[in-house]
Scaffold this active site. Structure first.
Site, PDB file in Angstrom:
ATOM      1  N   ASP A   1       0.865  -1.170   0.000  1.00 14.92           N
ATOM      2  CA  ASP A   1       0.000   0.000   0.000  1.00 14.92           C
ATOM      3  C   ASP A   1       0.908   1.228   0.000  1.00 14.92           C
ATOM      4  O   ASP A   1       1.861   1.310   0.784  1.00 14.92           O
ATOM      5  CB  ASP A   1      -0.900  -0.004   1.241  1.00 14.92           C
ATOM      6  CG  ASP A   1      -1.908   1.133   1.221  1.00 14.92           C
ATOM      7  OD1 ASP A   1      -3.025   0.907   0.732  1.00 14.92           O
ATOM      8  OD2 ASP A   1      -1.560   2.235   1.685  1.00 14.92           O
TER       9      ASP A   1
ATOM     10  N   GLU B   1      -4.908   2.312  -3.916  1.00 13.91           N
ATOM     11  CA  GLU B   1      -3.459   2.418  -3.994  1.00 13.91           C
ATOM     12  C   GLU B   1      -2.773   1.134  -3.523  1.00 13.91           C
ATOM     13  O   GLU B   1      -1.593   1.137  -3.178  1.00 13.91           O
ATOM     14  CB  GLU B   1      -2.965   3.609  -3.161  1.00 13.91           C
ATOM     15  CG  GLU B   1      -3.222   3.519  -1.673  1.00 13.91           C
ATOM     16  CD  GLU B   1      -4.563   4.114  -1.253  1.00 13.91           C
ATOM     17  OE1 GLU B   1      -4.714   4.420  -0.059  1.00 13.91           O
ATOM     18  OE2 GLU B   1      -5.448   4.257  -2.105  1.00 13.91           O
TER      19      GLU B   1
END
Length: 500
Positions: free
Chosen positions: A367, A410
């Site tokens: 992430d 993301e």
């Protein structure tokens, strides 16, 4: 039946009938019409349209809704005084609607029967022509010659009959079209093209080269084989192949020998095969069909090559479009990586293979740290650019056989095949260092990007795909809790406690 009712066309007609029902009540009340007149006037057109353009079960359903609308007027009209008259006019309106649908239904059924009869007659005609052609050819083969002249004439006739075997040609083209349409990938389509071309043209060699418009070059879609070394290699920049690409015309060797325009080109390309045909769809060049060791004296060979090249071009173009749509459906539009749904499908397949063959799988999940700040500070375009660059780094660092996907906004995830936990930890560390040490330049500004990573190995301890991803996600958030920009995982032989 469920598929018919799921069609948007059915629901459009149904919604139209339902919306016209209260309008019929208002119109009948305002105009003081008898019951059934307003529904008949408003619902006749949609009922006829549904009967003409919908499946049978759908338009009968629409008709039933229209009939119900005729009787529904009775419940909402307040200006009526005679019940008998009310029912009489409503029944007449409903009968008219049903009658119209029934007439259209009978006409469409009759029309379909006529079409089926024509199709059956056409198939029977082709079969009879084919059998007649075979009998005619056999009779010519078995006929004894009376004299030398008669023998020559019989031989010429027999040769002509064999060359112009139209029923067999028709059946062959029908079979080719069926086989081409059932192959949606180039891996199976190109061998089908080659095999059917050899059988139809009775040639010894056949090749297909596909045109890459980006690099303006010809590529052989089949893997290189030792037996192909002696085959002709077309050059897109010179020789006969270049002329075919530029002019989009079939070139046959015997015609090229007699054409002054091609003689010079033929001298530059002395190993030209018997025929080269462009594969085109409209003005778009798909590739080249190369034929060698074929009977160029046959009167139908040129026409047959032209027909086959058009069929093959359409089949290959259809395959390319199918592959492009499949790619668009399976990949993330921004990064080009696999999307979440495709990743889950591939992970299911990999875990089944790992269970059956005892192979090793590991997951890396990451992430981007503080990703929201890129959007807030530099705008969403900067955020999109960061996602694309991070995806590019993932594709560069990860092994070729790894499955890499954009898992969420993301979040990125990758499955390493035949990689143990320690190897996965090393690759995750390489990813982390590469992101940290390679600032991303966006519109003259350096964006410092880091990411947190979670790593786990299949069956240590995860026993299914859900646990596999969940455990990697747990270690990813442990990495964020411990300060971000780090890799956290658990060795297979250790207890369930994250280690970084």
């Amino acid at each position: 039946m469920r598929n018919y009712y799921a069609a948007i066309q059915f629901w459009s007609y149904a919604l139209l009938v339902v919306c016209l029902c209260p309008l019929a009540v208002l119109l009948g009340t305002y105009m003081d019409w008898p019951l059934g007149a307003a529904p008949l006037l408003l619902l006749t057109l949609p009922t006829i349209l549904a009967a003409v353009s919908s499946p049978r079960i759908c338009y009968w359903t629409i008709t039933v809704l229209a009939v119900c609308a005729c009787f529904a007027e009775i419940l909402f009209r307040t200006d009526l005084s005679e019940v008998n008259t009310t029912y009489l006019f409503s029944i007449l309106s409903a009968a008219v609607l049903v009658g119209m649908t029934l007439l259209i239904d009978l006409y469409i059924g009759k029309l379909r029967g006529t079409i089926s009869q024509f199709d059956a007659q056409n198939d029977e005609l082709v079969r009879r022509l084919y059998e007649s052609q075979k009998e005619s050819t056999s009779s010519f083969d078995n006929k004894d010659s009376v004299s030398e002249t008669e023998s020559d004439e019989t031989s010429d006739t027999d040769s002509a009959e064999k060359d112009v075997n139209y029923p067999l040609l028709l059946l062959t083209l029908q079979d080719i079209g069926r086989r081409i349409s059932t192959n949606q990938s180039n891996e199976s389509l190109i061998p089908t093209v080659i095999s059917t071309a050899k059988a139809s043209l009775q040639c010894e060699h056949c090749q297909v080269y596909l045109w890459d418009s980006k690099v303006r070059a010809l590529k052989n879609p089949l893997p290189a084989r030792s037996r192909d070394k002696l085959d002709y290699r077309p050059d897109s920049n010179q020789g006969v192949a270049a002329w075919v690409i530029e002019n989009r015309q079939i070139v046959m060797r015997n015609d090229a020998d007699q054409d002054y325009r091609l003689k010079r080109i033929l001298e530059e390309d002395p190993h030209m095969p018997d025929a080269i045909a462009p594969l085109t769809v409209g003005s778009e060049l798909i590739g080249l069909l190369i034929i060698d060791k074929v009977d160029l004296d046959s009167p139908t060979i040129g026409r047959l090559i032209y027909i086959l090249s058009n069929i093959y071009a359409l089949g290959i173009k259809n395959s390319q479009l199918f592959k492009r749509i499949e790619e668009m459906a399976s990949r993330d539009g921004l990064t080009g990586l696999f999307n979440h749904a495709t990743f889950q499908e591939k992970l299911q397949q990999l875990t089944k293979t790992a269970d059956a063959q005892s192979t090793t799988l590991s997951i890396i999940m990451s992430d981007i740290d503080h990703f929201k700040s890129f959007n807030d500070t530099f705008g969403h375009q900067a955020g999109d650019f960061v996602l694309k660059e991070v995806a590019r780094i993932w594709k560069t660092v990860m092994p070729e056989n790894a499955i890499v996907a954009r898992y969420g906004g993301e979040e990125f995830i990758g499955v390493l095949i035949d990689h143990e936990y320690s190897q996965a930890m090393q690759i995750a560390e390489d990813l982390r260092e590469t992101l940290e040490n390679c600032p991303i330049l966006f519109e003259g500004q350096q964006l410092q990007v880091t990411a947190s990573f979670g790593v786990t190995e299949y069956k240590h301890p995860a026993s299914n795909t859900n646990e596999f991803v969940r455990i990697a996600d747990e270690y990813l958030y442990k990495a964020k809790e411990n300060g971000r920009n780090r890799v956290v995982g658990m060795a297979p032989n250790s207890t369930r406690k994250p280690s970084s």
